[in-house]
Design an enzyme around this catalytic site. Structure first.
Site, PDB file in Angstrom:
ATOM      1  N   GLU A  99     -14.316 -57.422  -5.913  1.00  0.00           N
ATOM      2  CA  GLU A  99     -13.894 -58.476  -4.693  1.00  0.00           C
ATOM      3  C   GLU A  99     -13.984 -59.869  -4.919  1.00  0.00           C
ATOM      4  O   GLU A  99     -14.736 -60.418  -5.547  1.00  0.00           O
ATOM      5  CB  GLU A  99     -14.993 -57.972  -3.592  1.00  0.00           C
ATOM      6  CG  GLU A  99     -14.907 -56.504  -3.243  1.00  0.00           C
ATOM      7  CD  GLU A  99     -16.114 -56.224  -2.361  1.00  0.00           C
ATOM      8  OE1 GLU A  99     -16.097 -54.836  -1.868  1.00  0.00           O
ATOM      9  OE2 GLU A  99     -16.786 -57.165  -1.744  1.00  0.00           O
ATOM     10  N   CYS A 112     -15.546 -67.120  -3.078  1.00  0.00           N
ATOM     11  CA  CYS A 112     -16.608 -66.401  -3.763  1.00  0.00           C
ATOM     12  C   CYS A 112     -16.210 -65.206  -4.718  1.00  0.00           C
ATOM     13  O   CYS A 112     -15.409 -64.668  -4.182  1.00  0.00           O
ATOM     14  CB  CYS A 112     -17.470 -65.696  -2.403  1.00  0.00           C
ATOM     15  SG  CYS A 112     -18.730 -64.484  -2.888  1.00  0.00           S
ATOM     16  N   CYS A 119     -22.809 -53.421 -10.713  1.00  0.00           N
ATOM     17  CA  CYS A 119     -24.116 -54.386 -11.104  1.00  0.00           C
ATOM     18  C   CYS A 119     -25.276 -53.467 -11.227  1.00  0.00           C
ATOM     19  O   CYS A 119     -25.502 -52.290 -10.721  1.00  0.00           O
ATOM     20  CB  CYS A 119     -24.502 -55.362  -9.775  1.00  0.00           C
ATOM     21  SG  CYS A 119     -25.749 -56.350 -10.409  1.00  0.00           S
ATOM     22  N   CYS A 123     -30.156 -54.317  -6.174  1.00  0.00           N
ATOM     23  CA  CYS A 123     -31.012 -54.638  -5.006  1.00  0.00           C
ATOM     24  C   CYS A 123     -30.568 -53.646  -3.910  1.00  0.00           C
ATOM     25  O   CYS A 123     -29.458 -53.222  -3.685  1.00  0.00           O
ATOM     26  CB  CYS A 123     -30.444 -56.132  -4.598  1.00  0.00           C
ATOM     27  SG  CYS A 123     -30.672 -57.158  -6.102  1.00  0.00           S
ATOM     28  N   CYS A 126     -27.787 -54.120  -1.087  1.00  0.00           N
ATOM     29  CA  CYS A 126     -26.289 -54.489  -1.465  1.00  0.00           C
ATOM     30  C   CYS A 126     -25.581 -53.158  -1.807  1.00  0.00           C
ATOM     31  O   CYS A 126     -25.967 -52.403  -2.568  1.00  0.00           O
ATOM     32  CB  CYS A 126     -26.639 -55.417  -2.937  1.00  0.00           C
ATOM     33  SG  CYS A 126     -24.925 -55.940  -3.619  1.00  0.00           S
ATOM     34  N   GLY A 170     -21.978 -58.467  -9.001  1.00  0.00           N
ATOM     35  CA  GLY A 170     -22.449 -58.791 -10.298  1.00  0.00           C
ATOM     36  C   GLY A 170     -23.308 -59.671 -10.303  1.00  0.00           C
ATOM     37  O   GLY A 170     -23.533 -60.653  -9.523  1.00  0.00           O
ATOM     38  N   GLU A 171     -24.344 -59.980 -11.208  1.00  0.00           N
ATOM     39  CA  GLU A 171     -25.156 -60.964 -11.663  1.00  0.00           C
ATOM     40  C   GLU A 171     -24.628 -62.097 -12.624  1.00  0.00           C
ATOM     41  O   GLU A 171     -24.463 -61.716 -13.822  1.00  0.00           O
ATOM     42  CB  GLU A 171     -26.729 -60.446 -12.274  1.00  0.00           C
ATOM     43  CG  GLU A 171     -27.374 -61.092 -12.786  1.00  0.00           C
ATOM     44  CD  GLU A 171     -27.791 -62.569 -12.059  1.00  0.00           C
ATOM     45  OE1 GLU A 171     -28.602 -62.453 -10.995  1.00  0.00           O
ATOM     46  OE2 GLU A 171     -27.545 -63.747 -12.309  1.00  0.00           O
ATOM     47  N   SER A 203     -24.896 -68.322  -8.339  1.00  0.00           N
ATOM     48  CA  SER A 203     -25.965 -67.489  -7.850  1.00  0.00           C
ATOM     49  C   SER A 203     -26.792 -66.413  -8.505  1.00  0.00           C
ATOM     50  O   SER A 203     -25.967 -65.442  -8.966  1.00  0.00           O
ATOM     51  CB  SER A 203     -25.504 -67.150  -6.506  1.00  0.00           C
ATOM     52  OG  SER A 203     -26.486 -66.344  -5.718  1.00  0.00           O
ATOM     53  N   SER A 226     -31.239 -66.334  -5.227  1.00  0.00           N
ATOM     54  CA  SER A 226     -31.321 -65.335  -4.264  1.00  0.00           C
ATOM     55  C   SER A 226     -32.984 -64.986  -4.155  1.00  0.00           C
ATOM     56  O   SER A 226     -33.471 -64.152  -4.884  1.00  0.00           O
ATOM     57  CB  SER A 226     -30.849 -64.066  -4.431  1.00  0.00           C
ATOM     58  OG  SER A 226     -29.304 -64.326  -4.288  1.00  0.00           O
ATOM     59  N   LEU A 227     -33.577 -65.410  -3.160  1.00  0.00           N
ATOM     60  CA  LEU A 227     -35.084 -65.422  -3.038  1.00  0.00           C
ATOM     61  C   LEU A 227     -35.399 -64.242  -2.356  1.00  0.00           C
ATOM     62  O   LEU A 227     -36.175 -63.188  -2.593  1.00  0.00           O
ATOM     63  CB  LEU A 227     -35.621 -66.671  -2.593  1.00  0.00           C
ATOM     64  CG  LEU A 227     -37.277 -66.657  -3.100  1.00  0.00           C
ATOM     65  CD1 LEU A 227     -37.443 -67.117  -4.475  1.00  0.00           C
ATOM     66  CD2 LEU A 227     -37.792 -67.772  -2.004  1.00  0.00           C
ATOM     67  N   HIS A 228     -35.053 -64.228  -0.953  1.00  0.00           N
ATOM     68  CA  HIS A 228     -34.971 -63.313  -0.051  1.00  0.00           C
ATOM     69  C   HIS A 228     -36.690 -62.906   0.452  1.00  0.00           C
ATOM     70  O   HIS A 228     -36.846 -62.118   1.391  1.00  0.00           O
ATOM     71  CB  HIS A 228     -34.372 -61.759  -0.113  1.00  0.00           C
ATOM     72  CG  HIS A 228     -32.827 -62.265  -0.757  1.00  0.00           C
ATOM     73  ND1 HIS A 228     -32.231 -63.208  -0.108  1.00  0.00           N
ATOM     74  CD2 HIS A 228     -31.972 -61.754  -1.625  1.00  0.00           C
ATOM     75  CE1 HIS A 228     -31.012 -63.286  -0.631  1.00  0.00           C
ATOM     76  NE2 HIS A 228     -30.745 -62.377  -1.592  1.00  0.00           N
ATOM     77  N   ASN A 302     -24.710 -58.737   6.706  1.00  0.00           N
ATOM     78  CA  ASN A 302     -23.794 -58.000   7.482  1.00  0.00           C
ATOM     79  C   ASN A 302     -24.480 -56.427   7.280  1.00  0.00           C
ATOM     80  O   ASN A 302     -24.414 -56.144   5.999  1.00  0.00           O
ATOM     81  CB  ASN A 302     -22.565 -58.134   6.677  1.00  0.00           C
ATOM     82  CG  ASN A 302     -22.025 -59.537   6.970  1.00  0.00           C
ATOM     83  OD1 ASN A 302     -21.859 -59.920   8.257  1.00  0.00           O
ATOM     84  ND2 ASN A 302     -21.510 -60.320   6.017  1.00  0.00           N
ATOM     85  N   CYS A 345     -21.171 -58.300  -0.358  1.00  0.00           N
ATOM     86  CA  CYS A 345     -20.393 -58.019  -1.560  1.00  0.00           C
ATOM     87  C   CYS A 345     -20.335 -56.644  -1.807  1.00  0.00           C
ATOM     88  O   CYS A 345     -21.503 -55.740  -1.789  1.00  0.00           O
ATOM     89  CB  CYS A 345     -20.851 -58.832  -2.935  1.00  0.00           C
ATOM     90  SG  CYS A 345     -22.177 -58.057  -3.717  1.00  0.00           S
TER      91      CYS A 345
HETATM   92  S1  SF4 Z   1     -27.147 -58.546  -4.675  1.00  0.00           S
HETATM   93 FE1  SF4 Z   1     -26.135 -59.365  -6.746  1.00  0.00          FE
HETATM   94  S2  SF4 Z   1     -27.652 -58.903  -8.164  1.00  0.00           S
HETATM   95 FE2  SF4 Z   1     -28.368 -57.465  -6.316  1.00  0.00          FE
HETATM   96  S3  SF4 Z   1     -27.382 -55.408  -6.844  1.00  0.00           S
HETATM   97 FE3  SF4 Z   1     -25.845 -56.980  -5.622  1.00  0.00          FE
HETATM   98  S4  SF4 Z   1     -24.634 -57.942  -6.927  1.00  0.00           S
HETATM   99 FE4  SF4 Z   1     -26.174 -57.192  -8.056  1.00  0.00          FE
END
Ligand code: SF4
Length: 362
Positions: A99, A112, A119, A123, A126, A170-171, A203, A226-228, A302, A345
């Site tokens: 995406e 973006c 990934c 997380c 996600c 992805g990371e 990020s 990304s702390l959260h 979201n 995402c």
């Molecule tokens: S938030 Fe980012 S690092 Fe975490 S699973 Fe989703 S894509 Fe991967």
């Protein structure tokens, strides 16, 4: 046959020089080739008229020029902007999809983009994390996302992308080489379209060894983490990678990043109802951020089908924000855009995969 040959758009300039000199050609041919591929954005060796026919034929027998395609898009119009937030499904040569999203704001239009197909970091909030890891994107596939979105923007609205964030699927720091190669190309000021590296942001969930490498590299990109949650147990429960890259180690690495680059870090904090929106979490965030050169970006969540989290209530967001501001932290609040097009995402790819699943036998 063409599509199975290595994609020459994945080569960096030094790699192109090596490839060209191995064919017995002078190194300056590589610079010509790079310009044709990334400034003229040619799709065929036949079009490269400044290179002799014999070399074009040789190149096309060894390499392909692949270009990703836009497969689907969803739009969400907002009252305050003529350009809608637009999420695209981008299809690669092997049918893998990722995406990419165009996000207009008052003073910028951000692309973006994705760095991996799927990934591995899982997380819990996600949709991409749910699908698992398929493969890294190549640098050519990363730059293609930007060109495709930029062309779309130019054709439909006569405008250009002003900022890029690696915040899609992805990371990025687990595909750092390809991401940085793509950034080198995207920020080449001699080309038809380019962006300053200061307008490009990576990020990460906080992959400490790669943050340390980035701090020592010559790149000028911005870093967002990304702390959260600034409470270790809570962060780990949402982000399994946090078990390895703990908050104290992350803070140390970010302080070193500040020292070496002289640049601030953005701490991205997505507010999740009853998960990380409490006064205790706000206090922990203040403690974590206070000694860093940073700004905090509070974002809304979201809602995603099949994922248990919910967006924060606006009253709680205000209280959380107030405690950060009262502590003297610099905070921006990003309102949720794209809820109706599933802009978080991984959601569009997940839907597309579900549509393409074979029907269950009766
Ligand atoms: S938030 Fe980012 S690092 Fe975490 S699973 Fe989703 S894509 Fe991967």
């Amino acid at each position: 046959m063409q599509q199975t040959l290595p994609n020459i758009k994945d080569f960096t300039k030094p790699e192109l020089i090596r490839a060209v000199t191995m064919l017995g050609e002078p190194a300056y041919r590589a610079a010509q080739l790079h310009q044709w591929l990334f400034s003229h954005r040619t799709r065929s060796f036949d079009d490269i008229t400044t290179i002799n026919l014999a070399l074009r034929q040789k190149l096309s027998s060894i390499y392909s020029i692949r270009t990703a395609t836009l497969d689907d898009c969803r739009q969400e119009y907002r009252d305050d902007h003529e350009i809608p937030t637009t999420k695209f499904l981008v299809r690669m040569h092997d049918d893998e999809t990722v995406e990419a999203v165009l996000i207009p704001a008052e003073d910028r239009i951000t692309a973006c983009i994705s760095s991996q197909a799927g990934c591995s970091l899982r997380c819990s909030f996600c949709a991409t994390g749910k699908m698992g890891f398929t493969r890294n994107l190549t640098s050519g596939e990363i730059t293609d996302q930007v060109w495709l979105l930029n062309d779309y923007l130019a054709d439909h609205y006569g405008q250009k992308i002003t900022n890029i964030v690696f915040m899609g699927m992805g990371e990025p720091l687990l595909n750092m080489t390809h991401v940085l190669d793509a950034i080198e190309t995207l920020s080449n000021h001699n080309y038809r379209y380019s962006l300053s590296q200061r307008k490009i942001s990576i990020s990460t969930v906080g992959i400490i060894p790669q943050i340390d490498l980035l701090a020592r590299s010559h790149h000028k990109v911005k870093l967002a983490v990304s702390l959260h949650s600034a409470i270790q147990k809570n962060r780990e429960s949402m982000m399994p990678a946090a078990r390895e890259y703990t908050l104290p180690a992350l803070k140390k690495s970010l302080a070193e990043y500040n020292r070496l680059t002289g640049q601030p870090v953005t701490l991205v904090y997505m507010l999740l109802r009853d998960i990380n929106d409490t006064p205790e979490e706000a206090r922990a965030l203040v403690k974590f951020a206070k000694s860093l050169f940073c700004k905090i970006n509070l974002i809304d969540y979201n809602a995603i089908v099949n994922i248990k989290f919910k967006p924060v209530y606006s009253g709680k967001r205000e209280l959380f924000l107030r405690s950060l501001l009262d502590s003297g932290l610099q905070v921006t609040v990003r309102k949720s855009h794209g809820a109706s097009i599933n802009a978080a995402c991984g959601q569009l790819v997940t839907e597309s995969r579900q549509q393409h699943l074979p029907e269950e036998p009766h």
